[in-house]
Design an enzyme around this catalytic site. Structure first.
Site, PDB file in Angstrom:
ATOM      1  N   CYS A  91       0.771  -1.117   0.051  1.00  0.00           N
ATOM      2  CA  CYS A  91       0.104   0.086   0.020  1.00  0.00           C
ATOM      3  C   CYS A  91       0.785   1.412   0.100  1.00  0.00           C
ATOM      4  O   CYS A  91       1.500   1.622  -1.076  1.00  0.00           O
ATOM      5  CB  CYS A  91      -1.040  -0.026   1.149  1.00  0.00           C
ATOM      6  SG  CYS A  91      -2.537   1.071   1.012  1.00  0.00           S
ATOM      7  N   HIS A 130      -3.440  -5.546   0.849  1.00  0.00           N
ATOM      8  CA  HIS A 130      -2.770  -6.023   2.225  1.00  0.00           C
ATOM      9  C   HIS A 130      -2.783  -7.462   2.609  1.00  0.00           C
ATOM     10  O   HIS A 130      -3.662  -7.963   3.290  1.00  0.00           O
ATOM     11  CB  HIS A 130      -3.533  -5.231   3.369  1.00  0.00           C
ATOM     12  CG  HIS A 130      -3.355  -3.841   3.168  1.00  0.00           C
ATOM     13  ND1 HIS A 130      -2.403  -3.148   3.791  1.00  0.00           N
ATOM     14  CD2 HIS A 130      -4.415  -2.717   2.527  1.00  0.00           C
ATOM     15  CE1 HIS A 130      -2.829  -1.852   3.538  1.00  0.00           C
ATOM     16  NE2 HIS A 130      -3.602  -1.580   2.950  1.00  0.00           N
ATOM     17  N   GLU A 164      -1.195  -8.698   4.965  1.00  0.00           N
ATOM     18  CA  GLU A 164      -0.994  -8.896   6.489  1.00  0.00           C
ATOM     19  C   GLU A 164      -2.424  -8.821   7.052  1.00  0.00           C
ATOM     20  O   GLU A 164      -2.812  -9.067   8.249  1.00  0.00           O
ATOM     21  CB  GLU A 164      -0.377  -7.559   7.079  1.00  0.00           C
ATOM     22  CG  GLU A 164      -0.698  -6.396   7.211  1.00  0.00           C
ATOM     23  CD  GLU A 164      -0.891  -5.412   5.973  1.00  0.00           C
ATOM     24  OE1 GLU A 164      -0.698  -6.028   4.935  1.00  0.00           O
ATOM     25  OE2 GLU A 164      -1.183  -4.512   5.971  1.00  0.00           O
TER      26      GLU A 164
END
Lengths: 243, 762
Positions: free
Chosen positions: A85, A202, A204
């Protein structure tokens, strides 16, 4: 292996990346933006957020941070760098990846789960994936509309540097599946050497089935695989950290 | 400095008798700076002078409550050494004057309230109310006036992007809330922001200045001329439409990046152990933080304004004291350890300056160039601020009790169209257009994202879950403020219970008109009474909140709109339920039943979304509620979820059973076949909004177990149908009453808001 997550003022996905690495049983450390010491990490993550408030342009100020000089040297020697990002935006501004980000086509921040297709599995970031595998990961950005001039774009395609593309749940690359207007539905690209990845989704945030998706783990597991596979890599890393 | 004249006193919104009290307290004429200080501290917004006597009736204690009202936020113990810290605040007038910055700084303000207590914010929710954004919304109710759809859309767009701007950059997920459209909010939108944080139980910080000689340290952004008199002129007086333009300079400007740095620096500085007390500078800025911190410990603060970091030159003491510049904090450190604090703030690139010291005398003493410009005893400024027992008067009922339109039978085709229209009413329709602009997942805790009855977050440290919801219903409260408030609390608790979480505590935001009008105070009194009853019955203490009066523009009041934020705890976060039907072939049950008699229906139906959207009318009363029964329904639902018997659970509320069924179908595209009672009016079965009902799905082979457990709670768990296919079918008396494919139901639900708001011309 050891993940280093860079903390810029305004990073806000730093803890999330840190947790994702730790949950996989890996060591993780936070690296302060004013430091030049990468603390012998195997992978450097530039996390999401709003580094330096994203004033001027996203990622534009972060490229001048002292730690970026160290990250550039690390990358030049083959070290693995993952920009997520805002981290992707920083890699573009820092010249580690080609192209630029425009504001999303609808001029709004967009946060929702999307599907991306894995285009190349011969990289340290995707070796645990199948070619054409569809991953579900969330996006959360206002400027993820990837742009590059036609020659650059052609080169990226030719050299297999387009790693992820926005797609429909069945893997088809469609206009409707493109959330932000990115050229060629690009969601993530690597440098030519394949050791630096920038991606808007993302991973994560997709590392716990309780939160909706666990597909981000393919990416982290690929990295773990890549590091442990290459015996040589370890000694190379030692070299890299000598710098 | 201007001379103190009667006119100047009036401009400061101080009543003549309040000015007399100032003269008595000081024993002399106030300076201009002192007049400004009194005016903000005694403003309705800061002093709660009209609401305080009423608020005392709310329950505020339980074994889990660590800190009730009176601090920056409430604190509730969740076990395992952790507490959650939460509160709600309004930013209504600023959001009307300047929607983007008004809403953004509303988020900023409540976040500071949370992290000033040592808690890291992990969730934000917003309760938003606007004027209609679509032509189809009928101008119902007493405040029927020409609708300005483009104005309402502009405010909606500004507010949503302001919230997104601030929360996304700060790095806190916006996980839920509510958005309601009613004509009465056209010139007075409501923006109520809730935030919740987590802290270690032994590391809670309070806004207390103790230890004479300790340094008073100013940290964060520099002070500018923005937001002067935000609390007194924006938040504590009525509006006219022209104010929308003129009062723009009173709105503050937010910088979420700076706030993020302030968060990290404050939490890190707290770890040093050198901080004695800390308070954010919110409403009334430096004034409020200095006198309140002193007031809480019986000591005082002396400060030199020359040392206050300033954004511009030539600011007067008056301006410095009253500025509401954002992203600032005041803290008291241990003398001798201040350097540790300075070092942390320097690391984060923030100003940290010693501007004064704690003194034994309980006064606020302000100096400029070494000379005293204000010296006021703390107690009269804070605790002894004026309190008014404002007169109450029940307004004559202007809304009919009986239906103004005949409620005749409806054909299946008509009922189907009604359902489609309801699903396309902006208040009921999906808020996807709004919440996709918010980062709903940062910090990787969001288990139930916006769109459910409540948001659910995991607590990584303990494996628990925290559920939270915001609820209010202005229409109900207009028709009967007492019942309306009881219903709001019950619905808030029910929304939390359907996730499986047990309601722990709540925060409230009470939005009303001008308290100087007896009918407004009567509404307020009734609402607080109803809220107190419901909170007592459901064992939900109120740990703090906010009162927003003067929500009137050009003499027209909003509906009385209490909003309640309920927080609930789930011991194991995995054990939760969500709205969506999970599998085909499951039994659909309604847990709980309508408690009112069939004769009530023609009267209570007037408060429903159906009456508003389909009939374009408002009449009657909201449904009554048996709180004891409600408590049993919720407890039963929680137990069924805890025992793993429930696959999905959804509260039946706005739009009744039919809308609730449709919403359950949407998640996974699984349909349902249900049968409604043959003796009942189909319109009542499908669209009545009686409380104490929860729609659940369960496996067929667990039905006996479920009715046994429901029996233990003495409630009914009646099977009304089965999940399956991609279609919603309703039977009555053995015949198909209506039949709609889910995709057809979904179309208005998913698209109406985006189409309305993205429209360029009205």
């Amino acid at each position: 292996m050891k993940f280093g997550v860079v903390v810029f003022p305004g990073s806000n996905c730093d803890h999330d990346a840190f947790c994702a690495a730790e949950n996989l049983g890996q060591e993780a450390v936070l690296l302060w933006h004013q430091s030049q010491d990468l603390e012998r990490c195997d992978v450097i993550i530039l996390p999401g957020g709003f580094s330096y408030g994203d004033y001027l342009r996203t990622g534009a100020i972060a490229r001048f941070a002292p730690i970026l000089a160290a990250v550039k040297k690390f990358a030049a020697r083959g070290g693995l760098v993952l920009g997520i990002c805002n981290g992707f935006q920083i890699l573009l501004e820092a010249g580690l990846l080609p192209g630029a980000m425009l504001r999303n086509r609808n001029l709004k921040f967009i946060c929702r789960p999307v599907h991306i297709r894995v285009e190349n599995v011969n990289t340290p970031f995707t070796n645990a994936c199948r070619t054409g595998q569809v991953l579900q990961l969330p996006i959360a950005h206002a400027e993820g509309n990837y742009y590059a001039d036609p020659e650059t774009l052609a080169r990226l395609e030719q050299d297999g540097q387009v790693l992820f593309r926005y797609c429909a749940p069945d893997g088809e690359i469609t206009e409707e599946a493109n959330p932000n207007g990115s050229l060629h539905n690009i969601a993530g690209i690597t440098n030519r050497q394949g050791n630096v990845l920038g991606m808007m989704p993302h991973p994560e945030r997709a590392s716990n089935p309780l939160l909706g998706s666990n597909d981000g783990r393919f990416l982290f597991q690929s990295l773990i695989q890549a590091i442990s596979d290459r015996g040589v890599w370890k000694s190379e890393m030692a070299d890299i950290h000598q710098l | 400095m201007p001379a103190i004249t009667a006119e100047l006193v009036e401009q400061h919104n101080l009543a003549p008798e309040e000015y007399q009290k100032i003269l008595e307290i000081l024993g002399r004429e106030p300076t201009f700076t002192e007049l400004g200080i009194f005016s903000v501290m005694w403003s309705e917004h800061c002093s709660y002078k009209s609401s305080r006597p009423h608020l005392k009736r709310l329950p505020t204690r339980s074994p889990a409550v660590v800190q009730g009202p009176g601090e920056n936020a409430g604190v509730v113990d969740i076990g395992h050494g952790w507490v959650c810290v939460f509160k709600i605040e309004s930013h209504n007038h600023p959001s009307f004057v300047e929607p983007f910055q008004g809403a953004a700084t509303g988020v900023g303000g409540i976040l500071r309230d949370i992290f000033t207590m040592g808690a890291r914010p992990i969730a934000v929710m917003d309760s938003l109310r606007f004027g209609p954004v679509t032509e189809s919304a009928p101008g119902s109710g007493p405040s029927a006036k020409p609708m300005d759809f483009s104005l309402n859309r502009r405010i909606l767009r500004g507010v949503v992007s302001g919230i997104a701007h601030y929360g996304n950059c700060f790095g806190v997920p916006t996980v839920g809330g509510e958005t309601v459209f009613e004509p009465c909010y056209q010139n007075n939108p409501l923006v109520n922001v809730f935030a919740l944080g987590l802290a270690r139980q032994d590391q809670i910080f309070y806004a207390r200045a103790s230890g004479p000689g300790n340094p008073v340290i100013y940290v964060g952004a520099k002070t500018g001329r923005d937001g002067i008199h935000g609390a007194s002129l924006l938040a504590s007086s009525e509006f006219s439409e022209a104010d929308g333009q003129q009062k723009r300079p009173n709105v503050q400007v937010g910088d979420p990046f700076l706030e993020k740095l302030l968060l990290e620096a404050c939490l890190e500085a707290m770890q040093t152990g050198a901080i004695v007390g800390i308070q954010d500078m919110g409403a009334a800025g430096l004034t409020c933080s200095t006198c309140e911190m002193g007031g809480r410990t019986g000591s005082g603060i002396e400060m030199e304004l020359d040392r206050v970091p300033q954004r511009e030159t030539g600011m007067t003491p008056y301006e410095i004291m009253l500025s509401e510049s954002q992203e600032r904090m005041l803290l008291v450190a241990q003398r001798g350890r201040e350097q540790e604090v300075f070092d942390v703030f320097r690391k984060w690139g923030l100003d940290a300056v010693e501007i004064g010291t704690v003194i034994e005398q309980p006064v606020l003493r302000v100096k400029r160039h070494g000379e005293i410009v204000a010296e006021i005893p703390n107690q009269p400024l804070t605790d002894e601020a004026p309190v008014y027992q404002r007169p109450l008067a029940e307004p004559p009922r202007s809304i009919p009790l009986e239906p103004p339109v005949p409620l005749g039978p409806r054909t299946g085709k008509e009922l189907k169209d009604d359902l489609l229209k309801l699903l396309g009413a902006p208040t009921i329709a999906s808020k996807r257009w709004i919440y996709e602009q918010y980062d709903t997942m940062v910090r990787t805790n969001t288990v139930i994202r916006p769109g459910g009855d409540a948001a659910l977050l995991q607590i990584k440290e303990t494996g628990q879950g925290l559920a939270m919801s915001l609820d209010g219903n202005g229409r109900y409260c207009l028709l009967d403020p007492h019942r309306g408030a009881r219903l709001a609390v019950a619905e808030g608790a029910r929304n939390v219970s359907v996730t499986g979480a047990r309601p722990l505590a709540a925060t409230n935001c009470l939005n009303f008109g001008n308290p100087e009008k007896p009918e407004t105070m009567w509404q307020f009194h009734e609402v607080v009474e109803g809220m107190a009853e419901a909170c007592n019955a459901l064992s939900i203490p109120i740990t703090g909140g906010n009162v927003s009066f003067y929500n009137e523009t050009d003499g027209k009041s909003i509906y009385p709109t209490p909003v309640i934020g309920v927080v609930g705890l789930l011991e194991q976060v995995e054990n939760h339920a969500t709205v969506a039907f999970q599998n085909e072939g499951r039994a659909i049950l309604v847990l709980g039943t309508t408690q009112s008699s069939p004769d009530d229906f023609p009267i209570t139906f007037g408060s429903s979304q159906y009456a508003q959207t389909i009939l374009g009318a408002l009449w009657g009363l909201p449904p009554s509620i048996d709180l004891e029964y409600e408590g049993r329904v919720q407890a039963c639902c929680r137990q069924l979820i805890a025992e793993g018997l429930v696959e999905s659970a959804h509260d039946i509320s706005d739009g009744g059973l039919a809308v609730a069924l449709a919403e359950c179908c949407f998640g996974k595209g699984i349909g349902a076949i249900v049968e409604i009672p043959s003796e009942e009016d189909a319109r009542q079965s499908l669209f009545a909004e009686d409380p104490s009902r929860i729609l659940i799905t369960v496996a067929e082979d667990r039905l006996a177990e479920i009715s046994r457990i429901a029996g233990e709670y003495s409630i009914r768990a009646e099977k009304i149908g089965t999940t399956g296919n991609k279609i919603l079918i309703v039977y009555q008396r053995g015949r198909v009453l209506l039949e709609v494919p889910i995709r057809q139901l979904q179309l208005p639900y998913e698209t109406v808001l985006e189409m309305a708001v993205e429209k360029i011309v009205s």
